[in-house]
Design an enzyme around this catalytic site. Structure first.
Site, PDB file in Angstrom:
ATOM      1  CE  LYS A 178      -1.733   2.957   1.956  1.00 34.41           C
ATOM      2  NZ  LYS A 178      -1.534   4.386   1.554  1.00 34.41           N
ATOM      3  CD  GLU A 254      13.288   0.978   9.632  1.00 37.71           C
ATOM      4  OE1 GLU A 254      13.864  -0.112   9.665  1.00 37.71           O
ATOM      5  OE2 GLU A 254      13.765   2.010  10.142  1.00 37.71           O
ATOM      6  CB  CYS A 288      13.188   9.206   8.102  1.00 34.14           C
ATOM      7  SG  CYS A 288      14.339   8.017   7.393  1.00 34.14           S
ATOM      8  CD  GLU A 390       9.689  13.339  11.285  1.00 29.60           C
ATOM      9  OE1 GLU A 390       8.499  12.959  11.292  1.00 29.60           O
ATOM     10  OE2 GLU A 390      10.630  12.600  10.936  1.00 29.60           O
TER      11      GLU A 390
HETATM   12  N1  LIG Z   1      12.524   5.620   9.649  1.00 25.01           N
HETATM   13  C1  LIG Z   1      12.476   5.600   8.335  1.00 25.01           C
HETATM   14  O1  LIG Z   1      13.196   4.825   7.656  1.00 25.01           O
HETATM   15  C2  LIG Z   1      11.538   6.526   7.620  1.00 25.01           C
HETATM   16  C3  LIG Z   1      11.680   6.650   6.247  1.00 25.01           C
HETATM   17  C4  LIG Z   1      10.825   7.548   5.569  1.00 25.01           C
HETATM   18  C5  LIG Z   1       9.851   8.278   6.246  1.00 25.01           C
HETATM   19  N2  LIG Z   1       9.739   8.120   7.581  1.00 25.01           N
HETATM   20  C6  LIG Z   1       8.762   8.907   8.322  1.00 25.01           C
HETATM   21  O2  LIG Z   1       7.504   8.920   7.598  1.00 25.01           O
HETATM   22  C7  LIG Z   1       6.856  10.184   7.794  1.00 25.01           C
HETATM   23  C8  LIG Z   1       6.531  10.801   6.454  1.00 25.01           C
HETATM   24  O3  LIG Z   1       5.864   9.842   5.654  1.00 25.01           O
HETATM   25  P1  LIG Z   1       4.270   9.839   5.545  1.00 25.01           P
HETATM   26  O4  LIG Z   1       3.735  11.234   5.710  1.00 25.01           O
HETATM   27  O5  LIG Z   1       3.884   9.050   4.343  1.00 25.01           O
HETATM   28  O6  LIG Z   1       3.852   9.014   6.856  1.00 25.01           O
HETATM   29  P2  LIG Z   1       2.373   8.560   7.238  1.00 25.01           P
HETATM   30  O7  LIG Z   1       2.506   7.840   8.513  1.00 25.01           O
HETATM   31  O8  LIG Z   1       1.408   9.661   7.124  1.00 25.01           O
HETATM   32  O9  LIG Z   1       1.971   7.497   6.073  1.00 25.01           O
HETATM   33  C9  LIG Z   1       2.808   6.415   5.795  1.00 25.01           C
HETATM   34  C10 LIG Z   1       1.965   5.343   5.124  1.00 25.01           C
HETATM   35  O10 LIG Z   1       1.027   4.850   6.074  1.00 25.01           O
HETATM   36  C11 LIG Z   1      -0.276   4.862   5.511  1.00 25.01           C
HETATM   37  N3  LIG Z   1      -1.227   5.001   6.619  1.00 25.01           N
HETATM   38  C12 LIG Z   1      -1.611   6.130   7.242  1.00 25.01           C
HETATM   39  N4  LIG Z   1      -2.495   5.852   8.232  1.00 25.01           N
HETATM   40  C13 LIG Z   1      -2.669   4.492   8.220  1.00 25.01           C
HETATM   41  C14 LIG Z   1      -3.468   3.572   8.970  1.00 25.01           C
HETATM   42  N5  LIG Z   1      -4.267   3.994   9.948  1.00 25.01           N
HETATM   43  N6  LIG Z   1      -3.413   2.244   8.663  1.00 25.01           N
HETATM   44  C15 LIG Z   1      -2.603   1.801   7.662  1.00 25.01           C
HETATM   45  N7  LIG Z   1      -1.829   2.619   6.902  1.00 25.01           N
HETATM   46  C16 LIG Z   1      -1.868   3.950   7.186  1.00 25.01           C
HETATM   47  C17 LIG Z   1      -0.246   6.032   4.558  1.00 25.01           C
HETATM   48  O11 LIG Z   1      -1.288   5.939   3.612  1.00 25.01           O
HETATM   49  C18 LIG Z   1       1.137   5.850   3.936  1.00 25.01           C
HETATM   50  O12 LIG Z   1       1.102   4.870   2.931  1.00 25.01           O
HETATM   51  C19 LIG Z   1       7.838  11.028   8.581  1.00 25.01           C
HETATM   52  O13 LIG Z   1       7.532  10.962   9.959  1.00 25.01           O
HETATM   53  C20 LIG Z   1       9.178  10.351   8.353  1.00 25.01           C
HETATM   54  O14 LIG Z   1      10.104  10.573   9.393  1.00 25.01           O
HETATM   55  C21 LIG Z   1      10.578   7.277   8.292  1.00 25.01           C
HETATM   56  O1  LIG Z   2      13.624   8.938   4.686  1.00 27.03           O
HETATM   57  C1  LIG Z   2      14.216   7.954   5.158  1.00 27.03           C
HETATM   58  C2  LIG Z   2      15.217   7.237   4.455  1.00 27.03           C
HETATM   59  C3  LIG Z   2      15.415   5.917   4.677  1.00 27.03           C
HETATM   60  C4  LIG Z   2      16.432   5.245   3.967  1.00 27.03           C
HETATM   61  C5  LIG Z   2      16.545   3.880   3.979  1.00 27.03           C
HETATM   62  O2  LIG Z   2      15.626   3.100   4.542  1.00 27.03           O
HETATM   63  C6  LIG Z   2      17.689   3.218   3.346  1.00 27.03           C
HETATM   64  O3  LIG Z   2      18.629   3.933   2.905  1.00 27.03           O
HETATM   65  O4  LIG Z   2      17.676   1.973   3.278  1.00 27.03           O
END
Ligand SMILES: NC(=O)c1ccc[n+]([C@@H]2O[C@H](COP(=O)([O-])OP(=O)(O)OC[C@H]3O[C@@H](n4cnc5c(N)ncnc54)[C@H](O)[C@@H]3O)[C@@H](O)[C@H]2O)c1
Ligand SMILES: O=C/C=C/C=C(\O)C(=O)O
Length: 486
Positions: A178, A254, A288, A390
């Site tokens: 998804k 993550e 992230c 964040e």
């Molecule tokens: N740690 C990492 O590797 C990493 C990497 C990239 C992004 N992020 C984090 O992600 C965030 C930004 O991404 P975003 O805005 O897409 O995050 P988000 O949590 O809004 O959405 C992420 C995914 O989850 C889905 N989702 C949302 N609510 C849901 C629910 N109730 N049930 C199932 N799925 C659901 C969304 O549709 C999307 O596909 C930031 O906080 C960023 O730090 C972390």
């Molecule tokens: O925005 C977050 C980036 C994550 C990166 C990875 O998960 C990776 O480099 O494997």
């Protein structure tokens, strides 16, 4: 006008409800196309197809056959590189030179890295003595976990989705992906590649939609999903964990970060400025692992602030296909509003705006895009919301520090624990500091340098579990111990 359909059991399908939503390019808010929103019925079809595929040709394949197939998928992504590049940059607005260097190459590499790891990693075996003196042999057997739900974010859509699909398939599982509602394109395109490479139907499925009351929730709540891997906001992760608890499904999380960059006076200043310019502003700050809190040893503070300001003010905004452009928009109008609310909050909390803080005049159709100015602040108190929360945008706060103990305390004073960058030419000090940081990833005199064999993940509210190398095997497989009495 493009159309993004769900990809289920090797077929591109619309949704029985007829529900669709619009996909827009954040560069100028123009309409890219229509996305078919999967309902409960489509999600159920996808999970059933994935479950059935485990019993079909895919489930009977040898490791070598799976490895060959996944290497073909990687090669095909590289052959269709320009299509993936255009699709990713339309969806996200990011400069093509960034996606061509990071997103698309890693989209392919994630398949190769894990098929190699899984093919070459031994399972354990122990010979044991027994009272009768005849002994026994214990050996481990890894089997696929089954149907893996993959919930991925919009900031690095292909990279972060294949970072999960790669190991999942290499371990013999099947997936239902998804992708974020903001970025449907490359996950959909990968469906074409799976068919072209002969990956059996039902192994890779894509359902489009949102989170609550939509495909995301339907998928994580589906009883035939065997495990859930999620990348996104921490609060979303909490919701998904609750869904996963029904039926005791394993999760890999993550999540968010509020990552510190620690700059000592004995650093290579050019490297530290260039590295922080990247870690705070690349991908419009939507990484992230990005640096939103910068701590600079006091003797260097004024010079560092000036140098970073100069670097920010040289960033070139514009359309993704312009090779001179190195700074794009945020992913959506909604995210732009969120980031601008933090820009406003920063001033209310007493920040000095060194540069940026508003919306750039783009002077043409781009004015309708999700553009914000790259921004640097100083003078905020340590308990400001800007220091705790964040933003996930092109901004950072710089604060001076006077001792190692002080900066370690400051860096760790957060609920997050994802990554950190440390800049110093003193390697003993670098390791001493790194080993005290409560994070999952530390880069010393570098940032986002990635060896895919290493453990990747966050501590505290930044995640659960580690992906990468052999670390993901515990999540993507079940390990059985078999004991043979001689
Ligand atoms: N740690 C990492 O590797 C990493 C990497 C990239 C992004 N992020 C984090 O992600 C965030 C930004 O991404 P975003 O805005 O897409 O995050 P988000 O949590 O809004 O959405 C992420 C995914 O989850 C889905 N989702 C949302 N609510 C849901 C629910 N109730 N049930 C199932 N799925 C659901 C969304 O549709 C999307 O596909 C930031 O906080 C960023 O730090 C972390
Ligand atoms: O925005 C977050 C980036 C994550 C990166 C990875 O998960 C990776 O480099 O494997």
């Amino acid at each position: 006008m493009k159309e993004f359909k769900n990809f289920i059991n090797g077929q591109f399908v619309t949704s029985s409800s007829g529900k669709t939503f619009t996909n827009r390019c954040p560069v100028d808010n123009s309409v890219i196309g229509t996305v078919h929103e999967a309902g409960q019925q489509e999600v159920d079809m996808a999970v059933r197809a994935a479950k059935a595929a485990m019993k079909g040709p895919w489930g009977k394949m040898t490791q070598a056959q799976r490895t060959a197939l996944l290497n073909n998928v990687a090669d095909r992504i590289n052959e269709r590189f320009d299509e993936f590049l255009e699709a990713e940059c339309l969806d996200t607005g990011k400069p093509q030179k960034i996606a061509a260097h990071i997103d698309i190459p890693r989209g392919a590499a994630n398949f190769k890295a894990f098929s190699e790891t899984v093919a070459n990693h031994p399972t354990e075996a122990f010979h044991m003595d027994t009272p009768d003196g005849l002994g026994a042999l214990n050996y481990g057997q890894r089997t696929p976990k089954g149907v893996i739900a993959v919930i991925s974010p919009w900031n690095l859509p292909l990279l972060l989705m294949t970072w999960k699909v790669g190991p999942a398939l290499a371990c013999g599982n099947t997936v239902v992906v998804k992708p974020s509602e903001e970025t449907p394109a490359t996950a959909t395109l990968l469906g074409e590649v799976m068919n072209e490479c002969g990956v059996p139907e039902g192994v890779y499925n894509v359902v489009h939609g949102f989170g609550p009351d939509s495909a995301g929730a339907f998928l994580t709540e589906h009883k035939d999903v065997d495990a859930i891997t999620f990348t996104g906001e921490t609060r979303t992760g909490e919701i998904i964990m609750r869904a996963a608890s029904v039926g005791l499904r394993n999760i890999s999380m993550e999540c968010g970060g509020k990552n510190p960059g620690i700059v000592f006076a004995d650093c290579d200043l050019d490297k530290a400025v260039e590295g922080t310019l990247r870690s705070a502003f690349v991908n419009c700050g939507q990484v992230c692992l990005g640096t939103e809190r910068v701590y600079v040893e006091r003797p260097l503070f004024d010079e560092f602030v000036q140098r970073l300001k100069d670097g920010v003010e040289q960033l070139k905004m514009g359309r993704p296909e312009d090779p001179s452009v190195d700074f794009g928009p945020l992913v959506s109008q909604e995210h732009k509003d969120k980031v601008l609310s933090y820009y406003k909050l920063a001033v209310e909390e007493g920040a000095t705006v060194i540069t940026g803080g508003g919306v750039p005049e783009m002077g043409d159709a781009l004015n309708a895009g999700a553009w914000v100015e790259p921004t640097i602040w100083t003078d905020l108190p340590d308990d400001a919301r800007l220091i705790k929360e964040e933003v996930f945008g092109p901004c950072c706060h710089i604060r001076p520090f006077d001792s190692e103990d002080e900066v370690v305390h400051l860096a760790n004073d957060t609920n997050y624990g994802l990554s950190a960058a440390v800049w110093t030419e003193n390697s003993a000090k670098a390791s001493r500091i790194a080993e005290q940081l409560e994070v999952g990833l530390v880069w010393i005199n570098s940032w986002f340098l990635r060896d895919l064999r290493t453990a990747f993940g966050g501590a505290k509210e930044s995640g659960i579990g580690r992906e990468g190398g052999v670390h993901g095997l515990e999540f993507y497989t079940e390990t059985k111990n078999i004991c043979i009495k001689f």
